[in-house]
Design an enzyme around this catalytic site. Structure first.
Site, PDB file in Angstrom:
ATOM      1  N   ASP A  48       0.870  -1.179   0.000  1.00 36.24           N
ATOM      2  CA  ASP A  48       0.000   0.000   0.000  1.00 36.24           C
ATOM      3  C   ASP A  48       0.907   1.229   0.000  1.00 36.24           C
ATOM      4  O   ASP A  48       2.064   1.166   0.423  1.00 36.24           O
ATOM      5  CB  ASP A  48      -0.911   0.014   1.246  1.00 36.24           C
ATOM      6  CG  ASP A  48      -2.160   0.869   1.049  1.00 36.24           C
ATOM      7  OD1 ASP A  48      -3.269   0.286   0.956  1.00 36.24           O
ATOM      8  OD2 ASP A  48      -2.037   2.112   0.967  1.00 36.24           O
ATOM      9  N   ILE A  49       0.366   2.334  -0.434  1.00 40.41           N
ATOM     10  CA  ILE A  49       1.108   3.593  -0.378  1.00 40.41           C
ATOM     11  C   ILE A  49       1.171   4.093   1.072  1.00 40.41           C
ATOM     12  O   ILE A  49       2.042   4.879   1.435  1.00 40.41           O
ATOM     13  CB  ILE A  49       0.465   4.631  -1.326  1.00 40.41           C
ATOM     14  CG1 ILE A  49       1.448   5.740  -1.682  1.00 40.41           C
ATOM     15  CG2 ILE A  49      -0.825   5.183  -0.764  1.00 40.41           C
ATOM     16  CD1 ILE A  49       0.960   6.596  -2.847  1.00 40.41           C
ATOM     17  N   LEU A  66       2.038   2.345  -6.422  1.00 41.56           N
ATOM     18  CA  LEU A  66       1.904   1.456  -7.583  1.00 41.56           C
ATOM     19  C   LEU A  66       1.977   2.212  -8.903  1.00 41.56           C
ATOM     20  O   LEU A  66       2.113   1.591  -9.959  1.00 41.56           O
ATOM     21  CB  LEU A  66       0.584   0.687  -7.524  1.00 41.56           C
ATOM     22  CG  LEU A  66       0.389  -0.331  -6.396  1.00 41.56           C
ATOM     23  CD1 LEU A  66      -0.954  -1.040  -6.563  1.00 41.56           C
ATOM     24  CD2 LEU A  66       1.510  -1.349  -6.352  1.00 41.56           C
ATOM     25  N   GLY A  89      -6.442   1.689  -5.068  1.00 37.71           N
ATOM     26  CA  GLY A  89      -7.034   2.670  -5.958  1.00 37.71           C
ATOM     27  C   GLY A  89      -7.726   3.750  -5.163  1.00 37.71           C
ATOM     28  O   GLY A  89      -7.853   3.661  -3.937  1.00 37.71           O
ATOM     29  N   ASN A 128     -19.599  -1.385  -8.838  1.00 35.99           N
ATOM     30  CA  ASN A 128     -20.942  -1.244  -9.415  1.00 35.99           C
ATOM     31  C   ASN A 128     -21.050   0.031 -10.246  1.00 35.99           C
ATOM     32  O   ASN A 128     -21.942   0.144 -11.092  1.00 35.99           O
ATOM     33  CB  ASN A 128     -21.999  -1.293  -8.313  1.00 35.99           C
ATOM     34  CG  ASN A 128     -21.949  -0.090  -7.393  1.00 35.99           C
ATOM     35  OD1 ASN A 128     -22.667   0.880  -7.590  1.00 35.99           O
ATOM     36  ND2 ASN A 128     -21.102  -0.114  -6.374  1.00 35.99           N
ATOM     37  N   HIS A 129     -20.129   0.984 -10.027  1.00 37.13           N
ATOM     38  CA  HIS A 129     -20.198   2.224 -10.799  1.00 37.13           C
ATOM     39  C   HIS A 129     -19.690   2.044 -12.235  1.00 37.13           C
ATOM     40  O   HIS A 129     -19.800   2.956 -13.045  1.00 37.13           O
ATOM     41  CB  HIS A 129     -19.477   3.347 -10.062  1.00 37.13           C
ATOM     42  CG  HIS A 129     -20.168   3.668  -8.772  1.00 37.13           C
ATOM     43  ND1 HIS A 129     -21.419   4.248  -8.732  1.00 37.13           N
ATOM     44  CD2 HIS A 129     -19.824   3.410  -7.482  1.00 37.13           C
ATOM     45  CE1 HIS A 129     -21.812   4.356  -7.465  1.00 37.13           C
ATOM     46  NE2 HIS A 129     -20.861   3.850  -6.687  1.00 37.13           N
ATOM     47  N   TYR A 152     -14.696   7.847 -11.989  1.00 37.27           N
ATOM     48  CA  TYR A 152     -14.281   6.702 -11.183  1.00 37.27           C
ATOM     49  C   TYR A 152     -14.782   5.396 -11.802  1.00 37.27           C
ATOM     50  O   TYR A 152     -14.012   4.431 -11.971  1.00 37.27           O
ATOM     51  CB  TYR A 152     -14.835   6.876  -9.755  1.00 37.27           C
ATOM     52  CG  TYR A 152     -14.799   5.625  -8.918  1.00 37.27           C
ATOM     53  CD1 TYR A 152     -13.590   5.103  -8.456  1.00 37.27           C
ATOM     54  CD2 TYR A 152     -15.977   4.941  -8.588  1.00 37.27           C
ATOM     55  CE1 TYR A 152     -13.568   3.941  -7.687  1.00 37.27           C
ATOM     56  CE2 TYR A 152     -15.952   3.794  -7.824  1.00 37.27           C
ATOM     57  CZ  TYR A 152     -14.741   3.291  -7.379  1.00 37.27           C
ATOM     58  OH  TYR A 152     -14.713   2.148  -6.630  1.00 37.27           O
ATOM     59  N   LYS A 156     -12.827   1.925 -13.552  1.00 40.17           N
ATOM     60  CA  LYS A 156     -13.086   0.513 -13.235  1.00 40.17           C
ATOM     61  C   LYS A 156     -13.375  -0.283 -14.507  1.00 40.17           C
ATOM     62  O   LYS A 156     -12.997  -1.448 -14.617  1.00 40.17           O
ATOM     63  CB  LYS A 156     -14.236   0.403 -12.235  1.00 40.17           C
ATOM     64  CG  LYS A 156     -13.898   0.984 -10.869  1.00 40.17           C
ATOM     65  CD  LYS A 156     -12.718   0.253 -10.244  1.00 40.17           C
ATOM     66  CE  LYS A 156     -12.313   0.793  -8.908  1.00 40.17           C
ATOM     67  NZ  LYS A 156     -11.195   0.061  -8.296  1.00 40.17           N
ATOM     68  N   ARG A 190     -30.621   2.016  -0.725  1.00 42.65           N
ATOM     69  CA  ARG A 190     -29.921   1.427  -1.877  1.00 42.65           C
ATOM     70  C   ARG A 190     -29.057   0.246  -1.448  1.00 42.65           C
ATOM     71  O   ARG A 190     -28.892  -0.731  -2.173  1.00 42.65           O
ATOM     72  CB  ARG A 190     -29.076   2.526  -2.550  1.00 42.65           C
ATOM     73  CG  ARG A 190     -28.298   2.082  -3.758  1.00 42.65           C
ATOM     74  CD  ARG A 190     -27.802   3.287  -4.544  1.00 42.65           C
ATOM     75  NE  ARG A 190     -26.634   2.963  -5.339  1.00 42.65           N
ATOM     76  CZ  ARG A 190     -25.383   3.160  -4.969  1.00 42.65           C
ATOM     77  NH1 ARG A 190     -25.114   3.721  -3.785  1.00 42.65           N
ATOM     78  NH2 ARG A 190     -24.397   2.815  -5.744  1.00 42.65           N
TER      79      ARG A 190
HETATM   80  N1  LIG Z   1     -15.583  -0.348  -0.258  1.00 41.10           N
HETATM   81  C1  LIG Z   1     -16.527  -0.492  -1.205  1.00 41.10           C
HETATM   82  O1  LIG Z   1     -17.748  -0.509  -0.913  1.00 41.10           O
HETATM   83  C2  LIG Z   1     -16.112  -0.644  -2.645  1.00 41.10           C
HETATM   84  C3  LIG Z   1     -17.112  -0.701  -3.634  1.00 41.10           C
HETATM   85  C4  LIG Z   1     -16.746  -0.870  -4.953  1.00 41.10           C
HETATM   86  C5  LIG Z   1     -15.415  -0.977  -5.294  1.00 41.10           C
HETATM   87  N2  LIG Z   1     -14.456  -0.883  -4.331  1.00 41.10           N
HETATM   88  C6  LIG Z   1     -13.039  -0.951  -4.734  1.00 41.10           C
HETATM   89  O2  LIG Z   1     -12.355  -1.860  -3.891  1.00 41.10           O
HETATM   90  C7  LIG Z   1     -11.025  -1.397  -3.661  1.00 41.10           C
HETATM   91  C8  LIG Z   1     -10.757  -1.368  -2.161  1.00 41.10           C
HETATM   92  O3  LIG Z   1     -11.742  -0.571  -1.547  1.00 41.10           O
HETATM   93  P1  LIG Z   1     -11.611  -0.081  -0.040  1.00 41.10           P
HETATM   94  O4  LIG Z   1     -12.963   0.284   0.416  1.00 41.10           O
HETATM   95  O5  LIG Z   1     -10.806  -1.047   0.744  1.00 41.10           O
HETATM   96  O6  LIG Z   1     -10.802   1.267  -0.285  1.00 41.10           O
HETATM   97  P2  LIG Z   1      -9.694   1.953   0.648  1.00 41.10           P
HETATM   98  O7  LIG Z   1      -9.596   3.372   0.205  1.00 41.10           O
HETATM   99  O8  LIG Z   1      -9.980   1.673   2.085  1.00 41.10           O
HETATM  100  O9  LIG Z   1      -8.373   1.166   0.215  1.00 41.10           O
HETATM  101  C9  LIG Z   1      -7.695   1.431  -0.984  1.00 41.10           C
HETATM  102  C10 LIG Z   1      -6.217   1.472  -0.665  1.00 41.10           C
HETATM  103  O10 LIG Z   1      -5.487   1.731  -1.883  1.00 41.10           O
HETATM  104  C11 LIG Z   1      -4.364   2.502  -1.516  1.00 41.10           C
HETATM  105  N3  LIG Z   1      -3.843   3.209  -2.687  1.00 41.10           N
HETATM  106  C12 LIG Z   1      -4.433   4.230  -3.355  1.00 41.10           C
HETATM  107  N4  LIG Z   1      -3.636   4.664  -4.339  1.00 41.10           N
HETATM  108  C13 LIG Z   1      -2.513   3.889  -4.291  1.00 41.10           C
HETATM  109  C14 LIG Z   1      -1.323   3.857  -5.052  1.00 41.10           C
HETATM  110  N5  LIG Z   1      -1.099   4.723  -6.055  1.00 41.10           N
HETATM  111  N6  LIG Z   1      -0.368   2.958  -4.726  1.00 41.10           N
HETATM  112  C15 LIG Z   1      -0.559   2.099  -3.692  1.00 41.10           C
HETATM  113  N7  LIG Z   1      -1.684   2.076  -2.936  1.00 41.10           N
HETATM  114  C16 LIG Z   1      -2.644   2.972  -3.239  1.00 41.10           C
HETATM  115  C17 LIG Z   1      -4.870   3.450  -0.443  1.00 41.10           C
HETATM  116  O11 LIG Z   1      -3.805   3.938   0.367  1.00 41.10           O
HETATM  117  C18 LIG Z   1      -5.853   2.575   0.326  1.00 41.10           C
HETATM  118  O12 LIG Z   1      -5.273   2.008   1.494  1.00 41.10           O
HETATM  119  C19 LIG Z   1     -10.908  -0.032  -4.324  1.00 41.10           C
HETATM  120  O13 LIG Z   1     -10.252  -0.183  -5.563  1.00 41.10           O
HETATM  121  C20 LIG Z   1     -12.347   0.388  -4.548  1.00 41.10           C
HETATM  122  O14 LIG Z   1     -12.486   1.202  -5.700  1.00 41.10           O
HETATM  123  C21 LIG Z   1     -14.773  -0.722  -3.015  1.00 41.10           C
END
Ligand SMILES: NC(=O)c1ccc[n+]([C@@H]2O[C@H](COP(=O)([O-])OP(=O)(O)OC[C@H]3O[C@@H](n4cnc5c(N)ncnc54)[C@H](O)[C@@H]3O)[C@@H](O)[C@H]2O)c1
Length: 291
Positions: A48-49, A66, A89, A128-129, A152, A156, A190
């Site tokens: 992770d970053i 990343l 992300g 879902n988006h 966003y 995806k 929702r």
């Molecule tokens: N939580 C949800 O309900 C949900 C719904 C749909 C999709 N998602 C997708 O699932 C994934 C995880 O979701 P989450 O809720 O755990 O999100 P989160 O924000 O808690 O975790 C994402 C992690 O990615 C890391 N990150 C961001 N940019 C980075 C980079 N350039 N290099 C390295 N690390 C990086 C962030 O530091 C963060 O810890 C995401 O890609 C999100 O788009 C989540």
């Protein structure tokens, strides 16, 4: 960094300090089904970053961006990564400057490194988006054309299509999970349709890590009575979600945004109406009643 037996296969989790990543880092090491799939045991590599700080577990955790291809290549250079769970992300709508690095460049670097080192599969946290511009009244499955509802959501779609290309062109299996709402409990009306519980998240990832497929798109959703989605692709591969948001239905009787018909009409909810400037008639071809 934790030492691992030299020939032990490794599962790499990106975005590992985040919400879903933190859950998986706790849940996966004890999963006997995954261990069996990998011939008895496997190691976890997490990245992770953000540094998750002390107490994050015993896995091999590497902090870095990343979007930097050199950093990504180093994650794979020992050739032991067998599977990737790509969660990293920016998880919501943002400007292109943010999304380009976090969601596009990062994903390209990751799939390229996977290709170069012969990784078997990438599980991808789509959203879902990617299909948020479908009406809630239409139950869609994995075969529909994507209809992103935001920048966003479009990133995806790009990730899903990276998976498609690298699976069919380079032999890196792809499992895109269009995640709904990952939370301990639904928090909105929702959410009664798109909620994904924590235990069901682990169940779905387990399928992605162990099932036999080439390129699949599935919905990251629990067994919700009101689901927007026909998740037959996931069921075919063995996903058996156990939770149903209906248990929380009494808490959320009405619409979340009674004054926002567009948010209420489409699966993507407020992601659809946020920043929407097109004339209403432009939505007619997306099954929106413009009268
Ligand atoms: N939580 C949800 O309900 C949900 C719904 C749909 C999709 N998602 C997708 O699932 C994934 C995880 O979701 P989450 O809720 O755990 O999100 P989160 O924000 O808690 O975790 C994402 C992690 O990615 C890391 N990150 C961001 N940019 C980075 C980079 N350039 N290099 C390295 N690390 C990086 C962030 O530091 C963060 O810890 C995401 O890609 C999100 O788009 C989540």
């Amino acid at each position: 960094m934790t030492r691992m037996p030299k020939d032990q296969p490794v599962i790499l989790i990106t975005g590992a300090a985040g919400r879903i990543g933190s859950l998986l880092r706790r849940a996966l090491p004890d999963d006997v089904g995954i261990a069996h799939h990998f011939g008895g045991s496997f190691g976890l590599r997490a990245t992770d970053i953000l540094d998750p700080g002390p107490g994050a577990g015993h896995e091999d955790f590497r902090v870095g961006n990343l979007a930097d291809p050199g950093f990504v290549d180093a994650l794979f250079e020992d050739g032991r990564v067998a599977a990737v769970i790509h969660l990293a992300g920016y998880p919501r709508e943002a400007g292109w400057d943010v999304l380009l690095d976090a969601n596009i460049r990062s994903s390209i670097n990751l799939w390229e490194a996977a290709r170069k080192t012969g990784v078997d599969r990438v599980l991808y946290a789509s959203s879902n988006h990617a299909t948020g511009f479908y009406p809630r009244s239409r139950k869609i499955d994995h075969r529909v054309t994507q209809r992103p509802d935001s920048r966003y959501g479009l990133t995806k779609v790009f990730g899903e299509e990276l998976g498609f290309l690298y699976a069919h062109k380079f032999g890196v299996r792809s499992f895109s999970m269009r995640i709904g709402m990952f939370l301990p409990q639904p928090t909105s009306h929702r959410g009664l349709s798109n909620w994904l519980s924590l235990p069901d998240t682990v169940r779905l990832v387990m399928v992605g890590l162990t099932a036999d497929y080439i390129c699949e798109v599935v919905y990251g959703v629990s067994n919700n009575t009101r689901s927007f989605w026909d998740n037959s692709a996931a069921y075919r591969l063995g996903y058996r979600p156990q939770d149903d948001a209906e248990a929380f239905a009494e808490r959320f009787p009405g619409p979340d945004n009674p004054d926002d018909h567009r948010a209420e009409h489409f699966q993507g909810g407020p992601y659809v109406s946020n920043g929407l400037t097109a004339p209403t008639e432009y939505l007619a071809e997306l099954d929106f009643d413009t009268r």
